[in-house]
Design a protein around this motif. Structure first.
Motif, PDB file in Angstrom:
ATOM      1  N   UNK A  45      -6.906  -3.273 -13.815  1.00 15.30           N
ATOM      2  CA  UNK A  45      -7.376  -3.870 -15.131  1.00 15.30           C
ATOM      3  C   UNK A  45      -8.936  -4.427 -15.475  1.00 15.30           C
ATOM      4  N   UNK A  46      -9.073  -5.001 -14.784  1.00 18.24           N
ATOM      5  CA  UNK A  46     -10.191  -5.953 -14.598  1.00 18.24           C
ATOM      6  C   UNK A  46     -11.620  -4.317 -14.445  1.00 18.24           C
ATOM      7  N   UNK A  47     -11.664  -3.530 -14.268  1.00 17.25           N
ATOM      8  CA  UNK A  47     -12.284  -1.789 -14.209  1.00 17.25           C
ATOM      9  C   UNK A  47     -12.525  -1.872 -16.028  1.00 17.25           C
ATOM     10  N   UNK A  48     -11.107  -1.672 -16.778  1.00 12.67           N
ATOM     11  CA  UNK A  48     -10.640  -1.382 -17.558  1.00 12.67           C
ATOM     12  C   UNK A  48     -11.441  -2.111 -18.747  1.00 12.67           C
ATOM     13  N   UNK A  49     -10.784  -4.377 -18.275  1.00 18.70           N
ATOM     14  CA  UNK A  49     -11.280  -4.800 -19.293  1.00 18.70           C
ATOM     15  C   UNK A  49     -13.058  -4.696 -19.198  1.00 18.70           C
ATOM     16  N   UNK A  75     -13.719 -12.806 -27.166  1.00 15.24           N
ATOM     17  CA  UNK A  75     -13.675 -11.373 -26.447  1.00 15.24           C
ATOM     18  C   UNK A  75     -13.209 -10.804 -25.359  1.00 15.24           C
ATOM     19  N   UNK A  76     -12.991 -11.675 -24.199  1.00 15.12           N
ATOM     20  CA  UNK A  76     -12.660 -11.257 -22.773  1.00 15.12           C
ATOM     21  C   UNK A  76     -10.953 -11.525 -22.811  1.00 15.12           C
ATOM     22  N   UNK A  77     -10.814 -12.489 -23.384  1.00 17.65           N
ATOM     23  CA  UNK A  77      -9.432 -12.971 -23.553  1.00 17.65           C
ATOM     24  C   UNK A  77      -8.954 -11.461 -24.291  1.00 17.65           C
ATOM     25  N   UNK A  78      -9.002 -11.285 -25.628  1.00 14.97           N
ATOM     26  CA  UNK A  78      -8.373  -9.910 -25.954  1.00 14.97           C
ATOM     27  C   UNK A  78      -8.693  -9.017 -24.953  1.00 14.97           C
ATOM     28  N   UNK A  79      -9.278  -8.636 -24.611  1.00 12.53           N
ATOM     29  CA  UNK A  79      -9.371  -7.061 -23.606  1.00 12.53           C
ATOM     30  C   UNK A  79      -8.509  -7.712 -22.777  1.00 12.53           C
ATOM     31  N   UNK A  80      -7.927  -8.793 -21.677  1.00 13.13           N
ATOM     32  CA  UNK A  80      -7.415  -8.590 -20.626  1.00 13.13           C
ATOM     33  C   UNK A  80      -5.773  -8.855 -21.526  1.00 13.13           C
ATOM     34  N   UNK A  81      -5.650  -9.281 -22.846  1.00 16.73           N
ATOM     35  CA  UNK A  81      -4.821  -9.064 -23.215  1.00 16.73           C
ATOM     36  C   UNK A  81      -4.363  -7.202 -23.258  1.00 16.73           C
ATOM     37  N   UNK A  83      -6.050  -5.181 -21.599  1.00 17.41           N
ATOM     38  CA  UNK A  83      -5.947  -4.275 -20.494  1.00 17.41           C
ATOM     39  C   UNK A  83      -4.788  -4.885 -19.771  1.00 17.41           C
ATOM     40  N   UNK A  84      -3.781  -5.920 -19.488  1.00 24.72           N
ATOM     41  CA  UNK A  84      -2.810  -5.916 -19.622  1.00 24.72           C
ATOM     42  C   UNK A  84      -1.335  -5.743 -20.012  1.00 24.72           C
ATOM     43  N   UNK A  85      -1.248  -5.879 -21.333  1.00 26.73           N
ATOM     44  CA  UNK A  85      -0.280  -4.847 -21.900  1.00 26.73           C
ATOM     45  C   UNK A  85       0.113  -3.244 -21.876  1.00 26.73           C
ATOM     46  N   UNK A  86      -1.336  -2.695 -21.380  1.00 23.87           N
ATOM     47  CA  UNK A  86      -1.230  -1.822 -21.100  1.00 23.87           C
ATOM     48  C   UNK A  86      -0.565  -1.381 -20.190  1.00 23.87           C
ATOM     49  N   UNK A  94       1.912 -12.138 -20.397  1.00 22.76           N
ATOM     50  CA  UNK A  94       0.789 -11.882 -20.210  1.00 22.76           C
ATOM     51  C   UNK A  94       0.395 -13.695 -21.097  1.00 22.76           C
ATOM     52  N   UNK A  95       0.997 -14.198 -22.358  1.00 20.82           N
ATOM     53  CA  UNK A  95       0.804 -14.947 -23.173  1.00 20.82           C
ATOM     54  C   UNK A  95       0.444 -16.207 -21.696  1.00 20.82           C
ATOM     55  N   UNK A  96       0.951 -16.110 -21.397  1.00 18.98           N
ATOM     56  CA  UNK A  96       0.877 -17.320 -20.356  1.00 18.98           C
ATOM     57  C   UNK A  96       0.149 -17.561 -19.295  1.00 18.98           C
ATOM     58  N   UNK A  97      -0.363 -16.224 -18.633  1.00 17.36           N
ATOM     59  CA  UNK A  97      -1.462 -16.482 -18.072  1.00 17.36           C
ATOM     60  C   UNK A  97      -2.935 -17.066 -18.709  1.00 17.36           C
ATOM     61  N   UNK A  98      -2.894 -16.009 -19.921  1.00 15.97           N
ATOM     62  CA  UNK A  98      -4.070 -15.981 -21.286  1.00 15.97           C
ATOM     63  C   UNK A  98      -4.229 -18.152 -21.599  1.00 15.97           C
ATOM     64  N   UNK A  99      -2.794 -18.526 -21.787  1.00 14.56           N
ATOM     65  CA  UNK A  99      -2.916 -19.796 -21.719  1.00 14.56           C
ATOM     66  C   UNK A  99      -3.720 -20.700 -21.151  1.00 14.56           C
TER      67      UNK A  99
END
Length: 154
Positions: A45-49, A75-81, A83-86, A94-99
């Motif tokens: 996921x990090x590589x995709x982000x 920017x990073x939050x949107x990308x991780x969202x 990637x994690x969804x993908x 996802x929401x808990x982690x990003x929050x």
């Protein structure tokens, strides 16, 4: 080591958003690992982000650190969202982690700004260790091993 030059802005220094993006990504990775996601999956996921974030942030110029961090966080939050969804993570996770990451970053910024504002003009020093007992803090700074050992252990 010389002190970094101070710059206008509440955090007192400048940074590139791409540098701050690395910080945000590291925090997300830590939270995912704590959540039980396998390290290899986090790396994928990090590589995709990184691929999503790099074109947007790599050519940005240094700016006050708080601005750089806020831009990177968005920017990073949107990308991780994405990637994690993908990668099939549940929306609630996802929401808990990003929050948690956003709260942690904002708290660290507020604390840094508060400490800088409270410090007398021109005074620099180590940040106080919040939540640590003074003896433990002294051991960590001195390089002493803070883990108690039995007398008969090597």
């Amino acid at each position: 080591m010389t002190q970094p030059p101070t710059h206008p802005g509440p955090m007192g220094y400048e940074a590139r958003p791409a540098t701050m993006a690395a910080l945000v990504t590291a925090l997300v990775q830590d939270r995912l690992f704590e959540h039980g996601v396998k390290y290899a999956r986090i790396g994928l996921m990090a590589a995709q982000v990184e691929e999503m974030v790099a074109p947007e942030l790599e050519d940005t110029n240094p700016r006050p650190a708080d601005e750089a961090l806020r831009l990177a966080l968005d920017v990073v939050e949107k990308a991780w969202d994405t990637a994690m969804d993908f990668h099939g993570m549940y929306r609630a996770s996802i929401d808990q982690c990003l929050r948690k990451v956003r709260d942690e970053v904002e708290e660290a910024m507020r604390e840094h700004i508060r400490i800088r504002r409270q410090a007398p003009e021109g005074v620099r020093g180590p940040l106080p260790l919040r939540g640590c007992r003074p003896a433990y803090a002294r051991m960590r700074v001195s390089g002493a091993d803070p883990i108690p050992r039995r007398e008969d252990s090597p």
